[in-house]
Write a protein that holds these residues in place. Structure first.
Motif, PDB file in Angstrom:
ATOM      1  N   GLY A  13      -0.374   3.479  -2.611  1.00 21.23           N
ATOM      2  CA  GLY A  13      -1.171   4.839  -2.698  1.00 21.23           C
ATOM      3  C   GLY A  13      -2.975   3.965  -2.577  1.00 21.23           C
ATOM      4  N   TYR A  14      -3.059   4.772  -3.270  1.00 24.20           N
ATOM      5  CA  TYR A  14      -4.549   4.350  -3.505  1.00 24.20           C
ATOM      6  C   TYR A  14      -4.790   3.774  -4.675  1.00 24.20           C
ATOM      7  N   ASN A  44       1.513  14.030  -0.703  1.00 24.79           N
ATOM      8  CA  ASN A  44       1.355  13.833  -2.033  1.00 24.79           C
ATOM      9  C   ASN A  44       2.163  14.632  -2.978  1.00 24.79           C
ATOM     10  N   LEU A  66      -0.787  13.293   5.515  1.00 21.37           N
ATOM     11  CA  LEU A  66      -1.138  12.943   3.259  1.00 21.37           C
ATOM     12  C   LEU A  66      -1.315  14.045   2.179  1.00 21.37           C
ATOM     13  N   ASP A  67      -1.546  15.201   2.609  1.00 13.33           N
ATOM     14  CA  ASP A  67      -1.064  16.707   1.721  1.00 13.33           C
ATOM     15  C   ASP A  67       0.572  17.028   1.966  1.00 13.33           C
ATOM     16  N   TYR A  74       0.169  10.282  -4.295  1.00 16.41           N
ATOM     17  CA  TYR A  74      -0.508   9.049  -3.217  1.00 16.41           C
ATOM     18  C   TYR A  74      -2.206   8.176  -3.364  1.00 16.41           C
ATOM     19  N   THR A  75      -2.704  10.141  -2.673  1.00 10.77           N
ATOM     20  CA  THR A  75      -4.263   9.495  -2.183  1.00 10.77           C
ATOM     21  C   THR A  75      -5.702   8.838  -3.786  1.00 10.77           C
ATOM     22  N   ALA A  76      -5.070   9.396  -4.813  1.00 11.15           N
ATOM     23  CA  ALA A  76      -5.926   9.138  -6.042  1.00 11.15           C
ATOM     24  C   ALA A  76      -4.649   8.523  -7.253  1.00 11.15           C
ATOM     25  N   ILE A 129       0.336  -1.331  -0.298  1.00  6.86           N
ATOM     26  CA  ILE A 129       0.239   0.269  -0.126  1.00  6.86           C
ATOM     27  C   ILE A 129       0.913   1.230  -0.220  1.00  6.86           C
ATOM     28  N   PRO A 176      -2.961   0.162   6.475  1.00  4.47           N
ATOM     29  CA  PRO A 176      -3.047   1.726   5.553  1.00  4.47           C
ATOM     30  C   PRO A 176      -2.653   2.899   5.978  1.00  4.47           C
ATOM     31  N   GLY A 188      -3.960   0.464  -3.940  1.00  8.20           N
ATOM     32  CA  GLY A 188      -3.416  -0.668  -3.319  1.00  8.20           C
ATOM     33  C   GLY A 188      -5.049  -0.844  -2.124  1.00  8.20           C
ATOM     34  N   SER A 189      -5.652   0.177  -1.841  1.00  8.60           N
ATOM     35  CA  SER A 189      -6.943   0.012  -1.488  1.00  8.60           C
ATOM     36  C   SER A 189      -7.638  -1.368  -2.060  1.00  8.60           C
TER      37      SER A 189
END
Lengths: 599, 87
Positions: free
Chosen positions: A70-71, A230, A226-227, A241-243, A66, A300, A73-74
């Motif tokens: 990042g995302y 990213n 997270l910001d 990372y988040t998308a 993950i 996560p 890995g969801s």
């Protein structure tokens, strides 16, 4: 006390505990050997299911996976938990009501066919061996890394422990050792995570910490973690990372295949045969997910925090500034220590005395090279001048966070517990499908219970030896076959079980045709791109995939095909006999589950 | 219940309805908010979490948990209502 002695002590103590439980819970009958006498409390069964389910891969590799996906890995997080909803509502209570010992037994009875039962046994054995080879490998690796014994010795010790409690205790022994193993592994997983969360954000709850601001004193202090993550990964040419990451349809299909595959894995399903009644089977699935979610919601957070720590360890300041990167002379001690295991490595290619970690395969990375004179290593798995293996994210976590030695020892015991508990569960379904489904069910129906019990024990012992061999000499495809295990469970076993419960019209011909279609299609697709025994016939890239679905997600399509074929064939070949329709009627209502069935 | 067959049919209908309701929620929490609608959801930010990302890595799991216990509780009630509970 030095780390090695401490690790030996902690791991040794956990082994003594498992063996003591095995002696206490020795199985005396086939009922105890196969399903722990159907007397396991639903909360304990939930805990055992958690340990059964969370493998060496969940414990050691998932957070690292993950961290780098990042995302993307969801898919693992949703896929490997969402399956329990299906299990709780569509399978567990009905199979518990049916009340026998194995998954192939249900399929054979419901579709009044030994052929269907044998097809199910073949699927089960293939799925389970695929899985168990990876577990034994995990045991060997943990031993090798933490206890500094060689891989084969580690494997033999692991095999010996599993042998004692699986062969002696059967399902009963395995269940209660799994409860103990769950406690060890969850403690080992969450303790370092809590410390790291607190150090990085001041919030000790990992689930909340990765949405909090980074504490002052750390790199990027004051902004949301997270910001900050990213921003820095984008600056270095990695994916946000988040998308982003995989295509939406592929994420959808992989998640669905993993969910359905989870619900179709025999060693998970059989755990719900061990509770006293239907009511307990329902709630036990909920408890299983509680215990699994404890790890799966922390993973996560561990992944994101580890990625942040790693990136800011290397990229200490402004991207491109002369002192913005870690100097080779200053690498932290844990990096040097883990370098010898081959899990992390660095190479100052451009000779500036600093390490750069960036994605040299993207346009952004090439821009960085042109602008700042960075150079990447061409060795495999390198990003810029650094190579990091997924597995280090959990294994080295306590050292990265500078935690005391006993935590490191605990992580070793946790990794071993995760691998052993899953291996034991798998070995047991293999042995029971051989002794109960093949020998007693098809080949020697008049076998005595004592002989069957002995056959089960011999089956378990033989399975352990084969698994140990596969762990020591992994066929090149072990890493690739995870897709196989889930794909097969999703496309073969899950649909026939569901249709057997929710439709009275599906008959023998339909079920066998459906299983074979799902199996052949899914296997064929994976072989086509991954070439497990053969050379791949096409490059494994999105442009070549059917509807853009990767081999990991193809089990979802296989499942749909299985349903469609089974319905169509059943439609043209006539209804199942009346006693089968009555059986379906009977498993749908809970009343009567306490009545002893004759076996 | 005077006619056991009739109550059996009604019980099964009620069961299927409950399962369908739960699976719709299951689908929305994971495939819906975490995958299909991830981009619009990501434009909503609560604390440091973009909501699409949060549902995919945290929220869906919590929803699954609540769902299973709700289902188990509701099913036990249905069993008693239709008088098919275990003896």
């Amino acid at each position: 006390m030095d780390l090695k002695t401490l690790t030996y002590l902690v791991v040794g103590a956990s082994f003594v505990l498992y063996i003591a439980i095995a002696i206490w819970a020795k199985a005396a009958s086939t009922g105890e050997f196969y399903v722990a006498g159907k007397g396991v409390h639903p909360v304990l069964n939930g805990m055992a299911t958690g340990a059964d389910w969370m493998s060496a891969a969940s414990f050691i590799s998932m957070a690292g996976l993950i961290a780098f996906l990042g995302y993307g890995g969801s898919v693992y997080l949703m896929g490997w938990t969402g399956g329990y909803v299906l299990l709780a509502m569509l399978l567990a209570p009905y199979l518990r009501k049916y009340g026998k010992f194995t998954v192939p037994e249900f399929i054979g009875d419901r579709y009044y066919s030994s052929a269907a039962r044998i097809v199910a046994v073949v699927c089960l054995i293939f799925i389970s061996f695929t899985y168990v080879a990876g577990q034994m490998r995990g045991v060997g690796i943990v031993f090798a890394r933490f206890l500094e014994v060689d891989l084969v010795t580690g494997l033999l010790i692991g095999m010996g422990i599993v042998f004692i409690y699986a062969v002696l205790g059967g399902m009963k022994g395995v269940t209660y050792t799994q409860v103990a193993q769950y406690c060890v592994l969850i403690l080992a997983y969450t303790v370092p995570a809590v410390f790291i969360a607190f150090q990085l954000t001041g919030n000790p709850l990992p689930q909340l910490a990765f949405g909090s601001t980074v504490s002052e004193g750390n790199a990027g202090g004051g902004t949301y973690m997270l910001d900050a993550l990213n921003k820095i990964v984008l600056d270095l040419g990695f994916l946000e990372y988040t998308a982003g990451g995989k295509s939406m349809i592929d994420i959808f299909a992989i998640t669905a295949a993993l969910m359905v595959g989870t619900a179709g894995l025999p060693h998970v399903i059989v755990r719900f045969f061990t509770v006293p009644n239907v009511k307990d089977a329902r709630s036990s699935a909920g408890w299983a997910l509680v215990f699994i979610a404890l790890l799966y919601t922390v993973a996560p957070a561990v992944g994101a925090m580890a990625r942040y720590n790693l990136t800011t360890t290397i990229q200490t300041g402004e991207v491109g500034s002369p002192d913005g990167n870690l100097a080779v002379a200053d690498v932290p001690e844990w990096m040097t220590r883990w370098q010898s295991t081959g899990l992390i490595d660095w190479d100052d290619v451009n000779g500036d005395g600093h390490i750069q970690y960036y994605n040299h395969k993207t346009a952004k990375g090439q821009e960085l090279e042109a602008q700042y004179g960075w150079k990447h290593s061409d060795k495999p798995k390198f990003s810029g001048e650094l190579m990091v293996d997924n597995d280090i994210m959990v294994l080295a976590n306590p050292e990265i966070a500078k935690l005391p030695n006993w935590v490191i020892a605990l992580v070793a015991a946790g990794g071993i517990a995760a691998a052993l508990s899953t291996a034991a569960g798998l070995l047991l379904v293999i042995s029971s499908s051989i002794s109960h489904d093949l020998l007693k069910g098809v080949m020697i129906p008049d076998m005595s219970e004592k002989a069957e019990l002995l056959a089960g024990r011999i089956g378990a012992a033989v399975a352990i030896i084969i698994a140990g061999y596969l762990g020591a000499n992994p066929p090149g495809f072990v890493a690739q076959v995870v897709a196989f295990a889930f794909g097969l469970a999703a496309s073969s076993l899950f649909p026939v079980i569901i249709m057997g419960i929710f439709s009275k019209k599906i008959n023998r011909e339909g079920a066998i045709a459906g299983m074979l279609t799902g199996l052949v299609f899914t296997m064929g697709y994976i072989l086509y791109f991954k070439g497990v025994f053969i050379t791949p016939m096409a490059e494994n890239i999105p442009a070549n995939w059917l509807f853009g679905i990767s081999p990991e997600g193809i089990g979802f399509v296989g499942m749909i095909l299985n349903f469609a074929v089974a319905f169509a064939v059943s439609k043209v070949t006539g209804e199942p006999p009346e006693h089968i329709q009555n059986l379906v009627e009977d498993i749908r209502t809970p009343r009567g589950s306490g009545i002893a069935h004759d076996h | 219940m005077s006619d056991p067959n009739k109550s059996g049919v009604a019980y099964w209908k009620a069961t299927l309805k409950l399962i369908m309701t739960c699976l719709v929620v299951w689908f929305i929490a994971s495939f819906g908010l975490g995958i299909l609608l991830v981009e619009p959801m990501n434009s909503i930010q609560i604390a440091g979490f973009h909501m699409g990302f949060w549902f995919a890595q945290q929220g869906s799991i919590y929803v699954f948990l609540v769902l299973i216990f709700y289902y188990a509780w509701k099913m036990n009630k249905l069993d008693e209502e239709f008088d098919v509970q275990e003896d």
